[in-house]
Design a protein around this motif. Structure first.
Motif, PDB file in Angstrom:
ATOM      1  N   PRO A 256       0.459 -69.842  60.845  1.00 64.70           N
ATOM      2  CA  PRO A 256      -0.014 -70.535  59.641  1.00 64.70           C
ATOM      3  C   PRO A 256       0.993 -71.521  59.044  1.00 64.70           C
ATOM      4  O   PRO A 256       0.609 -72.370  58.254  1.00 64.70           O
TER       5      PRO A 256
ATOM      6  N   GLU B 146       1.220 -72.678  55.222  1.00 58.06           N
ATOM      7  CA  GLU B 146       0.274 -71.903  54.420  1.00 58.06           C
ATOM      8  C   GLU B 146       0.907 -70.610  53.903  1.00 58.06           C
ATOM      9  O   GLU B 146       0.418 -70.027  52.939  1.00 58.06           O
TER      10      GLU B 146
ATOM     11  N   LEU C 157      -3.644 -69.972  48.034  1.00 58.39           N
ATOM     12  CA  LEU C 157      -4.455 -70.139  49.239  1.00 58.39           C
ATOM     13  C   LEU C 157      -5.921 -69.785  48.930  1.00 58.39           C
ATOM     14  O   LEU C 157      -6.191 -68.755  48.333  1.00 58.39           O
TER      15      LEU C 157
ATOM     16  N   ASP D 184     -10.831 -67.850  51.936  1.00 57.79           N
ATOM     17  CA  ASP D 184     -11.117 -67.771  53.373  1.00 57.79           C
ATOM     18  C   ASP D 184      -9.841 -67.968  54.181  1.00 57.79           C
ATOM     19  O   ASP D 184      -9.616 -67.277  55.180  1.00 57.79           O
ATOM     20  N   ARG D 185      -8.959 -68.864  53.713  1.00 53.74           N
ATOM     21  CA  ARG D 185      -7.710 -69.076  54.442  1.00 53.74           C
ATOM     22  C   ARG D 185      -6.776 -67.867  54.266  1.00 53.74           C
ATOM     23  O   ARG D 185      -6.039 -67.513  55.175  1.00 53.74           O
ATOM     24  N   ARG D 186      -6.840 -67.262  53.067  1.00 51.89           N
ATOM     25  CA  ARG D 186      -5.957 -66.109  52.836  1.00 51.89           C
ATOM     26  C   ARG D 186      -6.314 -64.993  53.812  1.00 51.89           C
ATOM     27  O   ARG D 186      -5.433 -64.376  54.398  1.00 51.89           O
TER      28      ARG D 186
ATOM     29  N   ALA E 107      -7.650 -65.296  56.711  1.00 55.07           N
ATOM     30  CA  ALA E 107      -7.231 -65.673  58.063  1.00 55.07           C
ATOM     31  C   ALA E 107      -5.730 -65.498  58.241  1.00 55.07           C
ATOM     32  O   ALA E 107      -5.266 -64.994  59.268  1.00 55.07           O
ATOM     33  N   VAL E 108      -4.958 -65.916  57.206  1.00 59.25           N
ATOM     34  CA  VAL E 108      -3.496 -65.823  57.312  1.00 59.25           C
ATOM     35  C   VAL E 108      -3.058 -64.357  57.322  1.00 59.25           C
ATOM     36  O   VAL E 108      -2.189 -63.962  58.107  1.00 59.25           O
TER      37      VAL E 108
ATOM     38  N   HIS F 241      -3.623 -62.947  60.610  1.00 61.15           N
ATOM     39  CA  HIS F 241      -2.603 -63.408  61.551  1.00 61.15           C
ATOM     40  C   HIS F 241      -1.302 -62.629  61.348  1.00 61.15           C
ATOM     41  O   HIS F 241      -0.664 -62.200  62.310  1.00 61.15           O
TER      42      HIS F 241
ATOM     43  N   GLU G  81      -5.678 -80.627  56.071  1.00 60.34           N
ATOM     44  CA  GLU G  81      -6.774 -79.666  55.860  1.00 60.34           C
ATOM     45  C   GLU G  81      -8.106 -80.258  56.290  1.00 60.34           C
ATOM     46  O   GLU G  81      -8.992 -79.548  56.750  1.00 60.34           O
TER      47      GLU G  81
ATOM     48  N   ARG H 119      -4.737 -83.563  52.888  1.00 54.93           N
ATOM     49  CA  ARG H 119      -4.560 -82.172  52.477  1.00 54.93           C
ATOM     50  C   ARG H 119      -4.339 -82.127  50.965  1.00 54.93           C
ATOM     51  O   ARG H 119      -3.767 -83.042  50.373  1.00 54.93           O
TER      52      ARG H 119
END
Ligand SMILES: [Zn+2]
Length: 260
Positions: free
Chosen positions: A8, A11, A20, A23-25, A27-28, A31, A131, A169
């Protein structure tokens, strides 16, 4: 186990600051569960954050922080002996050194020119990602209007000058919301525009000052790039270019709008 790619990267800083999107949180965090390298990077960012946002002004390094930095450096030594994770531990060590330098130099003021030059280099180097990838200025402007309603989102069209929009972004400049959008021409010359709430008076000395159509421009050279700053109302616009200095200035002249 191979963690889901890609790492990430920047991020992680947004995650730490709670900035964040949900949805990105997710995903991160997913990960992070599978990637030790990113977990350690996050830990390093946490130390840096703790150091640059101390609860109170103190002349000495807080003992807890000193212990953490010592632990980090010890860990690096151990890993270096194993000669396995050296490639990413060097940045961790540099982060620890940066923390110490910040505390020792006690230099809280921030320099918008250096920040813009650093982010431009990060974009060119691949560590700062976009982004929304789109060649269409109107699409990117709509994205910014939705995500950053308080920052006027004017996305320039440099098509006539031979530059294609890469995308943009939602960005932060010295803790302020900012739009960040990037262009590239066929020769590989990069141009980036950044807009944030501020004034030219916050910029450092050493600029070349010019006036065109009643608008004041301040021109800097930093990190191998030309940076042109001007004001549009309460917003500062920055145009950063890896190409010809005069071309960058003419781009700024062409796109700047006088706001009374
Ligand atoms: Zn990772």
């Amino acid at each position: 186990v191979t963690p889901p790619a890609p790492h990430p990267g920047d991020e992680l800083q947004l995650l730490l600051e709670g900035l964040l999107p949900d949805d990105r949180r997710a995903a991160v965090e997913s990960h992070l569960a599978g990637c030790e390298r990113c977990r350690d990077e996050l830990a390093a960012l946490r130390w840096t954050r703790a150091a640059v946002q101390p609860p109170a002004a103190e002349a000495e390094l807080p003992p807890a922080l000193a212990a953490r930095i010592t632990a980090a450096l010890d860990r690096e030594d151990a890993a270096a002996r194993r000669r396995t994770r050296l490639t990413w531990l060097v940045p961790v060590s540099l982060a620890a050194a940066a923390v110490l330098a910040l505390l020792l130099l006690r230099k809280p003021e921030v320099n918008f020119v250096d920040v813009a030059a650093r982010d431009f280099a990060a974009w060119r180097g691949g560590s700062l990602t976009l982004e929304l990838v789109t060649p269409q200025p109107q699409q990117l402007a709509a994205f910014f209007a939705e995500r950053l309603p308080d920052v006027p989102a004017r996305v320039f069209d440099f098509g006539m000058m031979g530059y294609t929009l890469a995308g943009g972004r939602v960005h932060r400049v010295n803790g302020r919301d900012a739009t960040f959008f990037a262009y590239r021409n066929a020769a590989g010359t990069d141009v980036v525009c950044v807009m944030y709430a501020g004034t030219l008076a916050e910029l450092p000395e050493g600029a070349e000052e010019r006036e065109h159509d009643g608008i004041r421009f301040r021109i800097y050279r930093a990190g191998g790039a030309t940076l042109v700053f001007w004001e549009e109302g309460d917003v500062v616009c920055v145009l950063v270019s890896s190409g010809d200095r005069e071309e960058a200035i003419q781009f700024a002249y062409a796109k700047a709008v006088k706001v009374s």
